[in-house]
Design a protein around this motif. Structure first.
Motif, PDB file in Angstrom:
ATOM      1  N   ALA A 175     -35.362  41.109   5.173  1.00  0.00           N
ATOM      2  CA  ALA A 175     -35.313  42.297   4.142  1.00  0.00           C
ATOM      3  C   ALA A 175     -36.565  42.374   3.346  1.00  0.00           C
ATOM      4  O   ALA A 175     -37.070  43.326   2.958  1.00  0.00           O
ATOM      5  CB  ALA A 175     -34.177  41.805   3.372  1.00  0.00           C
ATOM      6  N   VAL A 187     -29.454  44.972  -1.691  1.00  0.00           N
ATOM      7  CA  VAL A 187     -28.737  45.949  -0.903  1.00  0.00           C
ATOM      8  C   VAL A 187     -28.765  45.450   0.523  1.00  0.00           C
ATOM      9  O   VAL A 187     -27.549  45.684   0.910  1.00  0.00           O
ATOM     10  CB  VAL A 187     -29.285  47.402  -1.169  1.00  0.00           C
ATOM     11  N   LEU A 188     -29.710  45.126   1.069  1.00  0.00           N
ATOM     12  CA  LEU A 188     -29.707  44.865   2.718  1.00  0.00           C
ATOM     13  C   LEU A 188     -29.101  43.579   2.772  1.00  0.00           C
ATOM     14  O   LEU A 188     -27.944  43.486   3.636  1.00  0.00           O
ATOM     15  CB  LEU A 188     -31.131  44.456   3.129  1.00  0.00           C
ATOM     16  N   ALA A 223     -24.997  44.084   2.152  1.00  0.00           N
ATOM     17  CA  ALA A 223     -24.364  44.929   3.032  1.00  0.00           C
ATOM     18  C   ALA A 223     -24.268  44.115   4.239  1.00  0.00           C
ATOM     19  O   ALA A 223     -23.018  44.255   4.911  1.00  0.00           O
ATOM     20  CB  ALA A 223     -25.286  46.238   3.330  1.00  0.00           C
ATOM     21  N   SER A 224     -25.161  43.440   4.608  1.00  0.00           N
ATOM     22  CA  SER A 224     -25.261  42.491   6.043  1.00  0.00           C
ATOM     23  C   SER A 224     -24.080  41.654   5.879  1.00  0.00           C
ATOM     24  O   SER A 224     -23.248  41.541   6.750  1.00  0.00           O
ATOM     25  CB  SER A 224     -26.484  41.851   6.267  1.00  0.00           C
ATOM     26  N   GLY A 279     -24.685  45.616   9.314  1.00  0.00           N
ATOM     27  CA  GLY A 279     -24.728  45.576   7.838  1.00  0.00           C
ATOM     28  C   GLY A 279     -26.042  45.943   7.394  1.00  0.00           C
ATOM     29  O   GLY A 279     -26.495  46.610   6.308  1.00  0.00           O
ATOM     30  N   GLY A 280     -26.981  44.972   7.688  1.00  0.00           N
ATOM     31  CA  GLY A 280     -28.518  45.099   7.392  1.00  0.00           C
ATOM     32  C   GLY A 280     -29.084  46.405   7.546  1.00  0.00           C
ATOM     33  O   GLY A 280     -29.835  47.072   6.506  1.00  0.00           O
ATOM     34  N   GLY A 290     -27.698  49.093   5.255  1.00  0.00           N
ATOM     35  CA  GLY A 290     -28.165  48.947   3.760  1.00  0.00           C
ATOM     36  C   GLY A 290     -29.577  49.343   3.929  1.00  0.00           C
ATOM     37  O   GLY A 290     -29.885  50.210   2.816  1.00  0.00           O
ATOM     38  N   SER A 327     -29.734  53.120   3.727  1.00  0.00           N
ATOM     39  CA  SER A 327     -29.146  53.918   2.479  1.00  0.00           C
ATOM     40  C   SER A 327     -30.427  53.853   1.485  1.00  0.00           C
ATOM     41  O   SER A 327     -30.690  54.812   0.660  1.00  0.00           O
ATOM     42  CB  SER A 327     -28.123  52.879   1.880  1.00  0.00           C
ATOM     43  N   GLU A 372     -29.105  54.362  -2.229  1.00  0.00           N
ATOM     44  CA  GLU A 372     -28.712  52.778  -2.645  1.00  0.00           C
ATOM     45  C   GLU A 372     -27.318  52.650  -3.002  1.00  0.00           C
ATOM     46  O   GLU A 372     -26.559  52.066  -2.452  1.00  0.00           O
ATOM     47  CB  GLU A 372     -29.705  52.069  -3.226  1.00  0.00           C
ATOM     48  N   LEU A 403     -24.140  53.623  -1.330  1.00  0.00           N
ATOM     49  CA  LEU A 403     -23.836  52.783  -0.179  1.00  0.00           C
ATOM     50  C   LEU A 403     -22.315  52.004  -0.544  1.00  0.00           C
ATOM     51  O   LEU A 403     -21.404  51.767   0.166  1.00  0.00           O
ATOM     52  CB  LEU A 403     -24.503  51.575  -0.084  1.00  0.00           C
ATOM     53  N   THR A 404     -22.162  51.783  -1.736  1.00  0.00           N
ATOM     54  CA  THR A 404     -20.664  51.124  -2.336  1.00  0.00           C
ATOM     55  C   THR A 404     -19.439  52.222  -2.341  1.00  0.00           C
ATOM     56  O   THR A 404     -18.550  51.591  -2.045  1.00  0.00           O
ATOM     57  CB  THR A 404     -21.057  50.898  -3.980  1.00  0.00           C
TER      58      THR A 404
END
Length: 358
Positions: A140, A180-181, A184-185, A271-272, A275, A278, A284, A287-288
């Motif tokens: 990331a 974020v990355l 999400a991952s 996931g990564g 993220g 986004s 960003e 994404l939530t």
């Protein structure tokens, strides 16, 4: 000038002029990845069964012992289909395409090492938590650092529902985007506990962000809808198309009852890259909402662990992540999966509504 394997035909045959359009190439990237996954999926399943690459089932959770031995590391077929389709249909001179593939491959490699240690080396815990997190932070950090050095990319932050709130985070954007990355991952990784549970919302998320990426890369649309314009980023729509296609193809085999599981090689990479997409789309915080299912699953674990420590052993849920709580309440696995998919679709529609609610 666009460089990829198929577009040169447009200069020789008039009918192939459509290869120049992102929308056309995104659709065919989806179809290509879908076909590749469905064709090669059975071969991968047989090979994983042959080398005894089966899933380990915990004994302290819901009774899934009947799934023990089901082939895992199915994320390999997703990776093969996505990367092949992207290389075939995307503009390979576009830096955002290469950064997206870097994130997807890098997180996938971390997951592959974890799976390899667990199912091949027969060490149930796989990579240590520190090693796994370190690998995620490395991938990331590298990708985001390269991204913010791009002159066309801005470190401003868009706030959903508010068109005039765009704070510039400066260098603080680096740790924020990394979070974020990595978040999400791990969110997708925690969700990957039932047949098709993680891949469904991942498909929805990739499809939703394909629209945001396309708009962000289109100057007139971005200006009309009041979103941050990132020149050239629209090409990542092709990658999103490939991701949707590979996800649908994988779901063909991963739907309940699953013939194969994606493993960490699949969940961490999915996931990564969601993220990162986004971040590329300058959405960003959105994404939530798009990944609301992953957020709920992650929060359930955080709340469960925190409450357990502070209350001296009490629990909020019967078991975390959240899908196990519903299992232990007696709700059938297939019903939990479908309901989570429905929730994912509803939250994606809510996210898309922010394009006009500004």
């Amino acid at each position: 000038m666009i460089y990829h394997f198929l577009v040169p035909l447009s200069a020789q045959i008039g009918a192939f002029n459509v290869f120049r359009y992102i929308t056309f190439r995104s659709i065919y990237a989806l179809l290509t990845a879908l076909i590749l996954t469905i064709i090669f999926g059975p071969m991968l399943i047989k090979w994983l069964q042959k080398i005894k690459c089966g899933q380990y089932i915990r004994e302290d959770g819901p009774q899934h012992q009947c799934k023990a031995g089901t082939p895992t590391m199915g994320g390999l077929i997703i990776a093969m289909a996505v990367l092949t389709s992207t290389l075939l249909w995307a503009d390979l001179s576009n830096v955002y395409i290469w950064l997206t593939m870097l994130v997807f491959t890098g997180f996938g490699l971390v997951g592959f090492l974890d799976d390899y240690i667990k199912v091949v080396k027969k060490r149930n815990k796989g990579l240590s938590a520190a090693a796994k997190l370190g690998g995620q932070l490395l991938v990331a950090g590298t990708a985001v650092s390269l991204l913010i050095m791009e002159p066309a990319y801005s470190t401003t932050l868009a706030v959903p529902f508010f068109k005039n709130i765009n704070p510039d985070l400066g260098w603080f954007y680096l740790p924020f985007a990394i979070l974020v990355l990595v978040g999400a991952s791990n969110g997708v990784n925690l969700t990957d506990g039932l047949d098709g549970l993680a891949i469904g919302p991942s498909i929805v998320g990739a499809g939703c962000f394909a629209l945001f990426i396309y708009v962000a890369g289109h100057s007139e649309m971005a200006n009309y809808l009041k979103v941050t314009h990132v020149p050239g980023v629209g090409e990542v729509t092709v990658f999103c198309g490939a991701l949707v296609g590979a996800g649908l193809g994988f779901l063909w085999f991963n739907a309940y009852p699953a013939q194969i599981f994606m493993g960490d090689v699949g969940s961490l990479s999915l996931g990564g890259v969601l993220g990162f997409i986004s971040v590329l789309a300058k959405q960003e915080l959105l994404l939530t909402i798009v990944g609301g299912v992953f957020v709920f699953e992650t929060l359930s674990v955080i709340l469960q662990v925190s409450y357990f420590k502070f209350s001296g052993g009490k629990r909020i849920f019967r078991m975390a992540p959240l899908h196990h709580h519903f299992e232990l309440k007696g709700i059938p696995e297939s019903k939990i999966i479908i309901r989570f998919w429905i929730l994912s679709l509803l939250m994606a529609l809510m996210a898309l509504s922010t394009l006009k609610l500004r």
